[in-house]
Write a protein that holds these residues in place. Structure first.
Motif, mmCIF file in Angstrom:
data_model
loop_
_atom_site.group_PDB
_atom_site.id
_atom_site.type_symbol
_atom_site.label_atom_id
_atom_site.label_comp_id
_atom_site.label_asym_id
_atom_site.label_seq_id
_atom_site.Cartn_x
_atom_site.Cartn_y
_atom_site.Cartn_z
ATOM 1 N N SER A 20 0.852 -1.176 0.000
ATOM 2 C CA SER A 20 0.000 0.000 0.000
ATOM 3 C C SER A 20 0.890 1.229 0.000
ATOM 4 O O SER A 20 2.062 1.154 0.329
ATOM 5 C CB SER A 20 -0.932 -0.002 1.202
ATOM 6 O OG SER A 20 -0.332 0.571 2.319
ATOM 7 N N ALA A 37 -0.867 6.084 3.758
ATOM 8 C CA ALA A 37 -1.141 5.219 4.906
ATOM 9 C C ALA A 37 -0.169 5.493 6.048
ATOM 10 O O ALA A 37 0.997 5.800 5.822
ATOM 11 C CB ALA A 37 -1.055 3.757 4.486
ATOM 12 N N ASP A 64 -3.870 14.154 4.302
ATOM 13 C CA ASP A 64 -4.679 13.399 3.340
ATOM 14 C C ASP A 64 -4.311 11.930 3.502
ATOM 15 O O ASP A 64 -3.334 11.450 2.928
ATOM 16 C CB ASP A 64 -4.414 13.871 1.913
ATOM 17 C CG ASP A 64 -5.353 13.226 0.900
ATOM 18 O OD1 ASP A 64 -6.243 12.447 1.299
ATOM 19 O OD2 ASP A 64 -5.183 13.504 -0.303
ATOM 20 N N SER A 65 -5.075 11.220 4.341
ATOM 21 C CA SER A 65 -4.723 9.845 4.670
ATOM 22 C C SER A 65 -5.965 9.027 4.987
ATOM 23 O O SER A 65 -6.886 9.514 5.647
ATOM 24 C CB SER A 65 -3.782 9.818 5.884
ATOM 25 O OG SER A 65 -3.577 8.492 6.342
ATOM 26 N N GLY A 66 -5.952 7.780 4.547
ATOM 27 C CA GLY A 66 -7.007 6.841 4.882
ATOM 28 C C GLY A 66 -6.793 6.194 6.231
ATOM 29 O O GLY A 66 -7.570 5.335 6.643
ATOM 30 N N ARG A 95 -9.074 13.454 2.520
ATOM 31 C CA ARG A 95 -9.736 12.748 3.617
ATOM 32 C C ARG A 95 -8.721 12.578 4.737
ATOM 33 O O ARG A 95 -7.509 12.553 4.510
ATOM 34 C CB ARG A 95 -10.260 11.391 3.160
ATOM 35 C CG ARG A 95 -9.167 10.430 2.755
ATOM 36 C CD ARG A 95 -9.735 9.137 2.254
ATOM 37 N NE ARG A 95 -8.669 8.268 1.769
ATOM 38 C CZ ARG A 95 -8.736 6.956 1.765
ATOM 39 N NH1 ARG A 95 -9.830 6.351 2.190
ATOM 40 N NH2 ARG A 95 -7.735 6.248 1.320
ATOM 41 N N CYS A 96 -9.248 12.471 5.928
ATOM 42 C CA CYS A 96 -8.415 12.215 7.109
ATOM 43 C C CYS A 96 -9.203 11.234 7.957
ATOM 44 O O CYS A 96 -10.026 11.605 8.781
ATOM 45 C CB CYS A 96 -8.151 13.523 7.858
ATOM 46 S SG CYS A 96 -7.084 13.323 9.311
ATOM 47 N N ASP A 97 -8.960 9.953 7.708
ATOM 48 C CA ASP A 97 -9.748 8.881 8.303
ATOM 49 C C ASP A 97 -8.977 8.181 9.406
ATOM 50 O O ASP A 97 -7.751 8.100 9.382
ATOM 51 C CB ASP A 97 -10.130 7.846 7.242
ATOM 52 C CG ASP A 97 -11.026 8.400 6.148
ATOM 53 O OD1 ASP A 97 -11.630 9.476 6.353
ATOM 54 O OD2 ASP A 97 -11.117 7.758 5.084
ATOM 55 N N SER A 98 -9.728 7.636 10.354
ATOM 56 C CA SER A 98 -9.194 6.707 11.325
ATOM 57 C C SER A 98 -8.022 7.315 12.090
ATOM 58 O O SER A 98 -8.161 8.354 12.711
ATOM 59 C CB SER A 98 -8.804 5.418 10.581
ATOM 60 O OG SER A 98 -8.348 4.428 11.449
ATOM 61 N N CYS A 100 -5.616 8.995 11.149
ATOM 62 C CA CYS A 100 -5.296 10.351 10.705
ATOM 63 C C CYS A 100 -5.981 11.381 11.588
ATOM 64 O O CYS A 100 -5.439 12.477 11.821
ATOM 65 C CB CYS A 100 -5.689 10.543 9.245
ATOM 66 S SG CYS A 100 -5.310 12.188 8.600
ATOM 67 N N ARG A 125 -16.816 10.664 0.974
ATOM 68 C CA ARG A 125 -15.479 10.077 0.897
ATOM 69 C C ARG A 125 -14.372 11.042 1.269
ATOM 70 O O ARG A 125 -13.203 10.715 1.156
ATOM 71 C CB ARG A 125 -15.220 9.538 -0.509
ATOM 72 C CG ARG A 125 -16.170 8.430 -0.909
ATOM 73 C CD ARG A 125 -15.758 7.825 -2.240
ATOM 74 N NE ARG A 125 -16.663 6.788 -2.632
ATOM 75 C CZ ARG A 125 -16.532 5.518 -2.283
ATOM 76 N NH1 ARG A 125 -15.537 5.141 -1.542
ATOM 77 N NH2 ARG A 125 -17.411 4.622 -2.688
ATOM 78 N N SER A 126 -14.737 12.248 1.705
ATOM 79 C CA SER A 126 -13.697 13.209 2.057
ATOM 80 C C SER A 126 -14.048 13.891 3.370
ATOM 81 O O SER A 126 -15.156 13.788 3.876
ATOM 82 C CB SER A 126 -13.526 14.239 0.938
ATOM 83 O OG SER A 126 -14.723 14.950 0.744
#
Length: 197
Positions: A20, A37, A64-66, A95-98, A100, A125-126
């Motif tokens: 990844s 990541a 900007d991270s999943g 996006r700034c997920d989890s 992040c 999604r963002s």
């Protein structure tokens, strides 16, 4: 603008998914961009980056991270707070997920740019995306939930003065992300502004 790009980690493996995109960092002037990541070693790599030479002292970290590893997100978030840096996520473009969101929480000021355009809930999604922590594996099965990781996330949000972020973790289904609107992020103290820094 002149950008200097450094790779945090050459590659990482996600269970069953192959290589990844690992987190990378670029900088221009006083702006830093973290993309990709969050993998083992990123906390130490970010600390080395901060200690390194810079044409201008970093001021703002755009994200900007999943997501990725919780403890690495905590380490980067703490380094950002110690350095007195500002964090930003542009909900139109990133996006700034989890994990992040842990990095975002570290900012002394936190800009959820265009957060007013985020439709709150488990769609989109963002923007910022919160959910419970998971062990490696597919997130379709509830047996990948990681309560210890989720507790670590909750404690870190509280440490950074944003205990309301834990309520968003709890709103997410085990296999989805909960995205707050800009007004919710402001009300909970997750964001300090909806404008660009």
């Amino acid at each position: 603008m002149r950008w200097r790009v450094l790779a945090f980690v050459a590659a990482s493996l996600v269970a069953g998914a192959g290589p990844s995109r690992a987190m990378s960092i670029s900088e221009s002037g006083d702006q830093v961009v973290l993309v990709g990541a969050i993998v083992p070693g990123d906390g130490e790599a970010f600390a080395r980056f901060l200690a390194g030479p810079h044409a201008r002292a970093p001021r703002v970290v755009y994200l900007d991270s999943g997501g990725g590893k919780v403890l690495e997100g905590v380490a980067i978030g703490r380094a950002i707070r110690r350095a007195g840096l500002v964090t930003a996520v542009d909900a139109h473009a990133a996006r700034c997920d989890s994990a992040c969101t842990l990095i975002f929480a570290g900012g002394v000021r936190r800009h959820y740019v265009h957060g007013e355009d985020v439709y709150e809930g488990m769609s989109g999604r963002s923007g910022l995306g919160f959910h419970t922590a998971h062990r490696p594996g597919n997130r379709v099965e509830a047996n990948t939930l990681n309560e210890r990781g989720t507790d670590t996330m909750r404690r870190f949000y509280a440490e950074m003065g944003q205990p309301g972020a834990a309520t968003l973790v709890d709103k997410a289904a085990f296999n989805s992300l909960y995205r707050p609107s800009g007004s919710t992020a402001l009300d909970l103290g997750i964001a300090t502004s909806l404008q660009a820094p």
